[in-house]
Design a protein around this motif. Structure first.
Motif, PDB file in Angstrom:
ATOM      1  N   ARG A   1      54.962  19.496  40.438  1.00 12.38           N
ATOM      2  CA  ARG A   1      53.667  20.179  40.408  1.00 12.38           C
ATOM      3  C   ARG A   1      53.848  21.694  40.553  1.00 12.38           C
ATOM      4  NH1 ARG A   1      49.905  15.948  43.958  1.00 12.38           N
ATOM      5  NH2 ARG A   1      50.990  14.073  43.268  1.00 12.38           N
ATOM      6  N   GLY A   2      54.723  22.224  39.724  1.00 11.34           N
ATOM      7  CA  GLY A   2      55.109  23.614  39.859  1.00 11.34           C
ATOM      8  C   GLY A   2      54.032  24.607  39.461  1.00 11.34           C
ATOM      9  N   LEU A   3      53.964  25.699  40.192  1.00 11.28           N
ATOM     10  CA  LEU A   3      53.095  26.829  39.890  1.00 11.28           C
ATOM     11  C   LEU A   3      53.975  28.055  39.650  1.00 11.28           C
ATOM     12  CD1 LEU A   3      50.229  26.145  42.475  1.00 11.28           C
ATOM     13  CD2 LEU A   3      50.189  25.745  40.011  1.00 11.28           C
ATOM     14  N   THR A   4      54.263  28.815  40.683  1.00  4.49           N
ATOM     15  CA  THR A   4      55.185  29.941  40.527  1.00  4.49           C
ATOM     16  C   THR A   4      56.615  29.454  40.354  1.00  4.49           C
ATOM     17  OG1 THR A   4      53.730  31.247  41.949  1.00  4.49           O
ATOM     18  CG2 THR A   4      55.915  32.130  41.547  1.00  4.49           C
ATOM     19  N   ASP A   5      56.972  28.384  41.038  1.00  4.96           N
ATOM     20  CA  ASP A   5      58.285  27.752  40.884  1.00  4.96           C
ATOM     21  C   ASP A   5      58.140  26.522  39.993  1.00  4.96           C
ATOM     22  OD1 ASP A   5      59.299  29.627  42.585  1.00  4.96           O
ATOM     23  OD2 ASP A   5      59.758  28.243  44.215  1.00  4.96           O
ATOM     24  N   THR A   6      59.106  26.314  39.101  1.00  4.53           N
ATOM     25  CA  THR A   6      59.041  25.182  38.190  1.00  4.53           C
ATOM     26  C   THR A   6      60.417  24.562  37.997  1.00  4.53           C
ATOM     27  OG1 THR A   6      59.259  26.723  36.319  1.00  4.53           O
ATOM     28  CG2 THR A   6      57.023  25.999  36.900  1.00  4.53           C
ATOM     29  N   TRP A   7      60.405  23.293  37.572  1.00  3.33           N
ATOM     30  CA  TRP A   7      61.628  22.589  37.185  1.00  3.33           C
ATOM     31  C   TRP A   7      61.481  22.147  35.737  1.00  3.33           C
ATOM     32  CZ3 TRP A   7      66.204  20.775  39.646  1.00  3.33           C
ATOM     33  CH2 TRP A   7      66.355  21.189  40.976  1.00  3.33           C
ATOM     34  N   TRP A   8      62.614  22.178  35.006  1.00  5.34           N
ATOM     35  CA  TRP A   8      62.614  21.835  33.589  1.00  5.34           C
ATOM     36  C   TRP A   8      63.739  20.854  33.296  1.00  5.34           C
ATOM     37  CZ3 TRP A   8      58.859  23.974  30.373  1.00  5.34           C
ATOM     38  CH2 TRP A   8      58.070  24.954  30.980  1.00  5.34           C
TER      39      TRP A   8
ATOM     40  N   ILE B   1      71.827  31.834  38.385  1.00  3.41           N
ATOM     41  CA  ILE B   1      71.540  33.064  37.649  1.00  3.41           C
ATOM     42  C   ILE B   1      70.540  33.859  38.477  1.00  3.41           C
ATOM     43  CG2 ILE B   1      70.665  34.031  35.479  1.00  3.41           C
ATOM     44  CD1 ILE B   1      71.305  31.254  34.233  1.00  3.41           C
ATOM     45  N   ARG B   2      70.802  35.147  38.693  1.00  9.84           N
ATOM     46  CA  ARG B   2      69.967  35.943  39.596  1.00  9.84           C
ATOM     47  C   ARG B   2      69.422  37.189  38.902  1.00  9.84           C
ATOM     48  NH1 ARG B   2      74.285  34.164  42.957  1.00  9.84           N
ATOM     49  NH2 ARG B   2      73.557  32.867  44.704  1.00  9.84           N
ATOM     50  N   GLY B   3      68.312  37.659  39.431  1.00 13.47           N
ATOM     51  CA  GLY B   3      67.735  38.908  38.956  1.00 13.47           C
ATOM     52  C   GLY B   3      67.079  38.777  37.594  1.00 13.47           C
ATOM     53  N   ARG B   4      67.027  39.892  36.874  1.00  8.84           N
ATOM     54  CA  ARG B   4      66.320  39.930  35.596  1.00  8.84           C
ATOM     55  C   ARG B   4      66.962  39.038  34.544  1.00  8.84           C
ATOM     56  NH1 ARG B   4      62.414  43.688  35.768  1.00  8.84           N
ATOM     57  NH2 ARG B   4      62.572  45.359  37.334  1.00  8.84           N
ATOM     58  N   ALA B   5      68.209  38.645  34.736  1.00  7.61           N
ATOM     59  CA  ALA B   5      68.867  37.747  33.785  1.00  7.61           C
ATOM     60  C   ALA B   5      68.154  36.396  33.701  1.00  7.61           C
ATOM     61  CB  ALA B   5      70.326  37.540  34.174  1.00  7.61           C
ATOM     62  N   VAL B   6      67.397  36.051  34.741  1.00  2.00           N
ATOM     63  CA  VAL B   6      66.662  34.791  34.736  1.00  2.00           C
ATOM     64  C   VAL B   6      65.675  34.750  33.575  1.00  2.00           C
ATOM     65  CG1 VAL B   6      64.971  33.409  36.020  1.00  2.00           C
ATOM     66  CG2 VAL B   6      66.941  34.403  37.199  1.00  2.00           C
ATOM     67  N   GLU B   7      65.115  35.911  33.209  1.00  2.00           N
ATOM     68  CA  GLU B   7      64.118  35.955  32.142  1.00  2.00           C
ATOM     69  C   GLU B   7      64.700  35.560  30.785  1.00  2.00           C
ATOM     70  OE1 GLU B   7      61.179  36.145  32.895  1.00  2.00           O
ATOM     71  OE2 GLU B   7      61.053  37.253  34.793  1.00  2.00           O
ATOM     72  N   SER B   8      66.016  35.591  30.665  1.00  2.00           N
ATOM     73  CA  SER B   8      66.650  35.244  29.396  1.00  2.00           C
ATOM     74  C   SER B   8      67.078  33.781  29.323  1.00  2.00           C
ATOM     75  CB  SER B   8      67.873  36.145  29.161  1.00  2.00           C
ATOM     76  OG  SER B   8      68.864  35.919  30.142  1.00  2.00           O
ATOM     77  N   VAL B   9      66.801  33.008  30.374  1.00  2.00           N
ATOM     78  CA  VAL B   9      67.148  31.580  30.345  1.00  2.00           C
ATOM     79  C   VAL B   9      66.344  30.902  29.239  1.00  2.00           C
ATOM     80  CG1 VAL B   9      67.063  29.410  31.618  1.00  2.00           C
ATOM     81  CG2 VAL B   9      67.762  31.508  32.784  1.00  2.00           C
ATOM     82  N   ASP B  10      67.036  30.240  28.327  1.00  2.00           N
ATOM     83  CA  ASP B  10      66.402  29.618  27.164  1.00  2.00           C
ATOM     84  C   ASP B  10      65.967  28.201  27.528  1.00  2.00           C
ATOM     85  OD1 ASP B  10      65.531  28.796  24.709  1.00  2.00           O
ATOM     86  OD2 ASP B  10      67.510  28.839  23.740  1.00  2.00           O
ATOM     87  N   LEU B  11      64.643  27.980  27.537  1.00  2.00           N
ATOM     88  CA  LEU B  11      64.095  26.661  27.860  1.00  2.00           C
ATOM     89  C   LEU B  11      63.590  25.942  26.615  1.00  2.00           C
ATOM     90  CD1 LEU B  11      62.188  27.511  31.158  1.00  2.00           C
ATOM     91  CD2 LEU B  11      64.394  26.339  30.912  1.00  2.00           C
ATOM     92  N   ASP B  12      63.991  26.397  25.447  1.00  2.00           N
ATOM     93  CA  ASP B  12      63.603  25.734  24.209  1.00  2.00           C
ATOM     94  C   ASP B  12      64.171  24.312  24.210  1.00  2.00           C
ATOM     95  OD1 ASP B  12      62.456  25.523  21.636  1.00  2.00           O
ATOM     96  OD2 ASP B  12      64.422  25.890  20.726  1.00  2.00           O
ATOM     97  N   GLY B  13      63.320  23.326  23.974  1.00  2.00           N
ATOM     98  CA  GLY B  13      63.754  21.938  23.998  1.00  2.00           C
ATOM     99  C   GLY B  13      63.660  21.288  25.358  1.00  2.00           C
ATOM    100  N   TYR B  14      63.283  22.052  26.384  1.00  2.00           N
ATOM    101  CA  TYR B  14      63.110  21.501  27.725  1.00  2.00           C
ATOM    102  C   TYR B  14      61.641  21.119  27.945  1.00  2.00           C
ATOM    103  CZ  TYR B  14      67.754  22.987  29.303  1.00  2.00           C
ATOM    104  OH  TYR B  14      69.109  23.138  29.466  1.00  2.00           O
ATOM    105  N   GLU B  15      61.425  20.210  28.871  1.00  2.00           N
ATOM    106  CA  GLU B  15      60.072  19.822  29.246  1.00  2.00           C
ATOM    107  C   GLU B  15      59.897  20.014  30.749  1.00  2.00           C
ATOM    108  OE1 GLU B  15      60.998  15.029  29.886  1.00  2.00           O
ATOM    109  OE2 GLU B  15      59.764  15.707  28.197  1.00  2.00           O
ATOM    110  N   PRO B  16      58.702  20.396  31.201  1.00  2.00           N
ATOM    111  CA  PRO B  16      58.497  20.565  32.648  1.00  2.00           C
ATOM    112  C   PRO B  16      58.607  19.230  33.375  1.00  2.00           C
ATOM    113  CG  PRO B  16      56.415  20.746  31.467  1.00  2.00           C
ATOM    114  CD  PRO B  16      57.488  20.694  30.418  1.00  2.00           C
ATOM    115  N   VAL B  17      59.111  19.273  34.591  1.00  2.00           N
ATOM    116  CA  VAL B  17      59.187  18.083  35.443  1.00  2.00           C
ATOM    117  C   VAL B  17      57.858  17.980  36.185  1.00  2.00           C
ATOM    118  CG1 VAL B  17      60.413  16.945  37.324  1.00  2.00           C
ATOM    119  CG2 VAL B  17      61.680  18.343  35.664  1.00  2.00           C
TER     120      VAL B  17
END
Length: 221
Positions: free
Chosen positions: A175-182, A155-171
């Motif tokens: 040790r993510g800062l600007t970049d993260t994994w869920w 998913i690219r561009g502003r559409a990334v802001e709509s990615v739903d991470l509800d129910g996800y936990e950070p990996v």
């Protein structure tokens, strides 16, 4: 009889990595000769570079110098070889040093910042992970997820802001800062925001969603 060519040595993974990252470094990485920074110490001290910063770069080189890893799925593959260089001062008084040369010509470089974070130096300094270990963990996780996922969605561009991470936990290991994994129930999501922040370019936002993962695919180490 012509002797067999010498192959680059198999790298030994530094301590402190997850089992997944350790396997990634030792199976997929190679070690090439890295430069010895301590031979420059006296010259760098004369240039006004603090001894503590020289020692910090040398410690990075001892742990990671000469390690070549497979390309990252973003940032044009990341550093070609992890390799420190002469520390550089900034206007705010902090010191950084190179984490390795780029694979292609790019608008930014890869650096280790004043607080040890790994990031990109573009229009502004943008830390991606708390340390180089987090970057290596993220590479290992991307390789692992790509191998086990049934689907990979970009998913690219502003559409990334709509990615739903509800129910996800950070990996945590990345040790993510600007970049993260869920991590979700059966999927992993990587969010790459570094170029968008560092270059003031929201079109560079990218998310990669690895779907259809079982428990081994979600964790794997």
């Amino acid at each position: 009889m012509t002797p067999a060519p010498l192959l680059p040595p198999v790298p030994f993974a530094p301590s402190g990595l997850s089992g997944r990252a350790k396997r990634f470094v030792e199976v997929d990485g190679i070690r090439v000769p890295g430069q010895e920074l301590r031979r420059h110490r006296d010259a760098w001290l004369r240039q006004g570079i603090p001894a503590a910063e020289i020692d910090r770069a040398a410690a990075f080189q001892d742990r990671w110098g000469g390690l070549a890893l497979p390309p990252a799925p973003f940032y044009e593959g990341g550093p070609r070889v992890l390799d420190a260089d002469c520390p550089e001062g900034s206007a705010d008084g902090g010191w950084s040093f190179s984490a390795g040369s780029c694979r292609v010509s790019m608008a930014y470089g890869f650096m280790i910042g004043p607080d040890g974070a790994f990031g990109i130096d573009a229009h502004r300094w943008t830390p991606l992970h708390e340390c180089i270990d987090g970057w290596v963990e993220s590479l290992a996780l991307a390789a692992h997820a790509g191998r086990w996922a049934r689907t990979v969605t970009r998913i690219r561009g502003r559409a990334v802001e709509s990615v739903d991470l509800d129910g996800y936990e950070p990996v945590p290991e990345v040790r993510g800062l600007t970049d993260t994994w869920w991590r979700g129930e059966d999927s992993l999501v990587a969010l790459y925001r570094g170029e968008a922040v560092g270059l003031d370019a929201p079109q560079c936002l990218e998310a990669q969603v690895y779907g259809g993962l079982d428990e081994w695919g979600l964790r794997g180490g």
